[in-house]
Design an enzyme around this catalytic site. Structure first.
Site, PDB file in Angstrom:
ATOM      1  N   GLU A  94     -23.796  59.785 134.922  1.00 52.18           N
ATOM      2  CA  GLU A  94     -24.772  59.396 133.897  1.00 52.18           C
ATOM      3  C   GLU A  94     -25.875  58.506 134.462  1.00 52.18           C
ATOM      4  O   GLU A  94     -25.654  57.754 135.400  1.00 52.18           O
ATOM      5  CB  GLU A  94     -24.078  58.539 132.833  1.00 52.18           C
ATOM      6  N   CYS A 107     -31.176  53.156 134.995  1.00 56.35           N
ATOM      7  CA  CYS A 107     -29.878  52.626 135.403  1.00 56.35           C
ATOM      8  C   CYS A 107     -29.095  53.785 136.026  1.00 56.35           C
ATOM      9  O   CYS A 107     -28.854  54.790 135.366  1.00 56.35           O
ATOM     10  CB  CYS A 107     -29.168  52.072 134.163  1.00 56.35           C
ATOM     11  N   CYS A 114     -14.617  55.450 139.288  1.00 57.31           N
ATOM     12  CA  CYS A 114     -14.578  54.121 139.910  1.00 57.31           C
ATOM     13  C   CYS A 114     -13.115  53.745 140.105  1.00 57.31           C
ATOM     14  O   CYS A 114     -12.261  54.135 139.315  1.00 57.31           O
ATOM     15  CB  CYS A 114     -15.254  53.113 138.965  1.00 57.31           C
ATOM     16  N   CYS A 118     -11.357  47.760 136.015  1.00 55.52           N
ATOM     17  CA  CYS A 118     -11.650  46.740 134.985  1.00 55.52           C
ATOM     18  C   CYS A 118     -11.187  47.279 133.618  1.00 55.52           C
ATOM     19  O   CYS A 118     -11.516  48.417 133.260  1.00 55.52           O
ATOM     20  CB  CYS A 118     -13.146  46.412 134.953  1.00 55.52           C
ATOM     21  N   CYS A 121     -13.713  48.809 130.897  1.00 54.11           N
ATOM     22  CA  CYS A 121     -14.788  49.701 131.345  1.00 54.11           C
ATOM     23  C   CYS A 121     -14.362  51.165 131.305  1.00 54.11           C
ATOM     24  O   CYS A 121     -13.315  51.532 131.859  1.00 54.11           O
ATOM     25  CB  CYS A 121     -15.205  49.296 132.761  1.00 54.11           C
ATOM     26  N   CYS A 335     -21.613  52.108 130.423  1.00 52.92           N
ATOM     27  CA  CYS A 335     -21.391  53.078 131.490  1.00 52.92           C
ATOM     28  C   CYS A 335     -20.084  53.843 131.354  1.00 52.92           C
ATOM     29  O   CYS A 335     -19.066  53.303 131.008  1.00 52.92           O
ATOM     30  CB  CYS A 335     -21.457  52.403 132.846  1.00 52.92           C
TER      31      CYS A 335
HETATM   32  N1  SAH Z   1     -19.284  48.158 139.118  1.00 50.74           N
HETATM   33  C1  SAH Z   1     -20.419  47.365 138.880  1.00 50.74           C
HETATM   34  C2  SAH Z   1     -21.510  48.013 138.041  1.00 50.74           C
HETATM   35  C3  SAH Z   1     -21.116  48.896 136.925  1.00 50.74           C
HETATM   36  S1  SAH Z   1     -20.950  48.386 135.293  1.00 50.74           S
HETATM   37  C4  SAH Z   1     -20.008  46.044 138.263  1.00 50.74           C
HETATM   38  O1  SAH Z   1     -18.839  45.847 138.003  1.00 50.74           O
HETATM   39  O2  SAH Z   1     -20.860  45.180 138.102  1.00 50.74           O
HETATM   40  C5  SAH Z   1     -22.331  47.478 134.791  1.00 50.74           C
HETATM   41  C6  SAH Z   1     -21.949  46.276 133.942  1.00 50.74           C
HETATM   42  O3  SAH Z   1     -21.405  46.684 132.667  1.00 50.74           O
HETATM   43  C7  SAH Z   1     -20.895  45.395 134.579  1.00 50.74           C
HETATM   44  O4  SAH Z   1     -21.226  44.052 134.386  1.00 50.74           O
HETATM   45  C8  SAH Z   1     -19.654  45.740 133.798  1.00 50.74           C
HETATM   46  O5  SAH Z   1     -18.686  44.747 133.891  1.00 50.74           O
HETATM   47  C9  SAH Z   1     -20.230  45.930 132.407  1.00 50.74           C
HETATM   48  N2  SAH Z   1     -19.390  46.679 131.476  1.00 50.74           N
HETATM   49  C10 SAH Z   1     -18.544  47.692 131.712  1.00 50.74           C
HETATM   50  N3  SAH Z   1     -17.942  48.091 130.576  1.00 50.74           N
HETATM   51  C11 SAH Z   1     -18.438  47.316 129.590  1.00 50.74           C
HETATM   52  C12 SAH Z   1     -18.209  47.238 128.186  1.00 50.74           C
HETATM   53  N4  SAH Z   1     -17.340  48.039 127.579  1.00 50.74           N
HETATM   54  N5  SAH Z   1     -18.913  46.326 127.480  1.00 50.74           N
HETATM   55  C13 SAH Z   1     -19.800  45.493 128.095  1.00 50.74           C
HETATM   56  N6  SAH Z   1     -20.049  45.513 129.409  1.00 50.74           N
HETATM   57  C14 SAH Z   1     -19.373  46.405 130.146  1.00 50.74           C
END
Ligand code: SAH
Length: 349
Positions: A94, A107, A114, A118, A121, A335
């Site tokens: 995406e 973006c 990944c 987390c 995510c 994402c």
């Molecule tokens: N892997 C990288 C970038 C990808 S995600 C990272 O961890 O920074 C981009 C941002 O979106 C990151 O800060 C991630 O923690 C956040 N993110 C992911 N899922 C989310 C969610 N459900 N709600 C809010 N932020 C989220």
């Protein structure tokens, strides 16, 4: 991906020049080919200022990546547009385009899936499939710009994947996208977000690219952060913040921190107090963002009242804070959400 052929769009002009000199061609061909590729040429036959024999030679030796649009969703509420692309091996990724008064931002994703795990995510739910090539990261900038019909002046590496887990392709992408003969996005208009792979934050500092590094902190203490982000179990908050401090000393670029507000998990007064204490001396910026709900997790966003109180506490204690709304709530813009929804629908068919 074509076996035996090489990925020409992942190459820098100097690397193309080396190829042309090996095959006995003039050096200026490198610049010509690079310009064609970066204006979106999808086949060598489009490169009309190259002799036909050279176009055939290139076609025998290289392939040109070009993703296909599977889905495009425009948000009704905030002007963002989300693209779901299919790559040559069938993988889906995406990108999101956001139109701001200071310019258009894309973006981009850096991996298919990944492996960081987390818990909040969507991108990580199916694990890592593969790294994206530099060309496949670049294509998201090229082709979403083409779709928009306007220049994209800002690039954020915040889509699917962990950019610093695909270090060499991501740094090659950064060199290509900032190259004066290509799309030429200013390094200061690029942000890279990481969950905090400290060895590679160190390595990135040595590249001395003037981008903005954003660290997904999401909690100021090891207990909470390790619960949310498995990477924290290897290197805790203290070591991460020390590494960020060294990055600033080396590059002169201040790091920003992302903090997704999750009800009852990381949004209490104790968290605000510890965050303020730990970031006070850094002069860093904190982006608070209410968690986007994902289907795979019971975690919920903090109330807007709580986000406001948390922000006020930080500000009173000398921290720069922005409360960001989560863009494109109606188009699954967090994402990985569009990709996972699409995968789910395909599985049901
Ligand atoms: N892997 C990288 C970038 C990808 S995600 C990272 O961890 O920074 C981009 C941002 O979106 C990151 O800060 C991630 O923690 C956040 N993110 C992911 N899922 C989310 C969610 N459900 N709600 C809010 N932020 C989220």
């Amino acid at each position: 991906m074509m076996r035996n052929k090489r990925d020409i769009k992942s190459m820098l002009p100097a690397e193309l020049e080396e190829y042309f000199s090996i095959v006995g061609e003039r050096a200026y061909r490198a610049e010509q080919v690079f310009r064609w590729l970066h204006s979106g040429a999808a086949a060598f036959c489009e490169m009309t200022n190259l002799p036909e024999t050279l176009r055939e030679k290139l076609n025998g030796e290289f392939y040109i990546t070009a993703p296909e649009i599977v889905d495009k969703q425009a948000s009704q509420s905030d002007g963002s547009t989300k693209y779901l692309w299919r790559l040559s091996d069938g993988s889906e990724i995406e990108s999101v385009v956001m139109e701001h008064d200071y310019g258009n931002t894309v973006c981009v994703s850096t991996q298919v899936g990944c492996r960081m795990g987390c818990v909040f995510c969507a991108s990580t739910q199916g694990g890592l499939v593969r790294n994206l090539a530099a060309s496949e990261i670049l294509d998201q900038v090229l082709f979403s710009g083409k779709e928009l019909g306007e220049k994209l002046s800002n690039v954020v590496l915040m889509g699917i994947g962990e950019p610093l887990d695909n270090f060499s392709n991501v740094t090659q992408f950064l060199k290509i996208v900032t190259h004066p003969s290509g799309i030429c996005v200013g390094a200061r208009h690029i942000s890279l977000s990481t969950c905090g792979i400290i060895e590679n934050i160190d390595k990135l500092a040595d590249y001395d690219i003037q981008l903005t590094l954003t660290v997904s902190l999401h909690a100021p203490d090891d207990e909470t952060r390790s619960l949310l982000m498995p990477i924290n179990r290897a290197n805790g908050v203290g070591k991460l913040l020390d590494t960020c401090g060294e990055y600033f000393l080396k590059t002169g670029r201040r790091i920003s921190y992302e903090y997704a507000m999750i009800e009852g998990v990381n949004d209490t007064h104790r968290h605000a107090e510890e965050l303020a204490r730990k970031l006070k001396k850094t002069g860093s910026h904190v982006n608070l963002i209410p968690l986007s709900k994902i289907a795979e997790s019971p975690l919920k966003a903090s109330s807007s009242e709580n986000v406001r109180m948390f922000a006020e506490y930080l500000m009173k204690n000398g921290i720069n804070v922005t409360i960001r709304r989560s863009l494109g709530g109606d188009i699954s813009a967090s994402c990985g959400q569009l990709r996972s929804r699409h995968k789910c629908q395909n599985n049901r068919q």
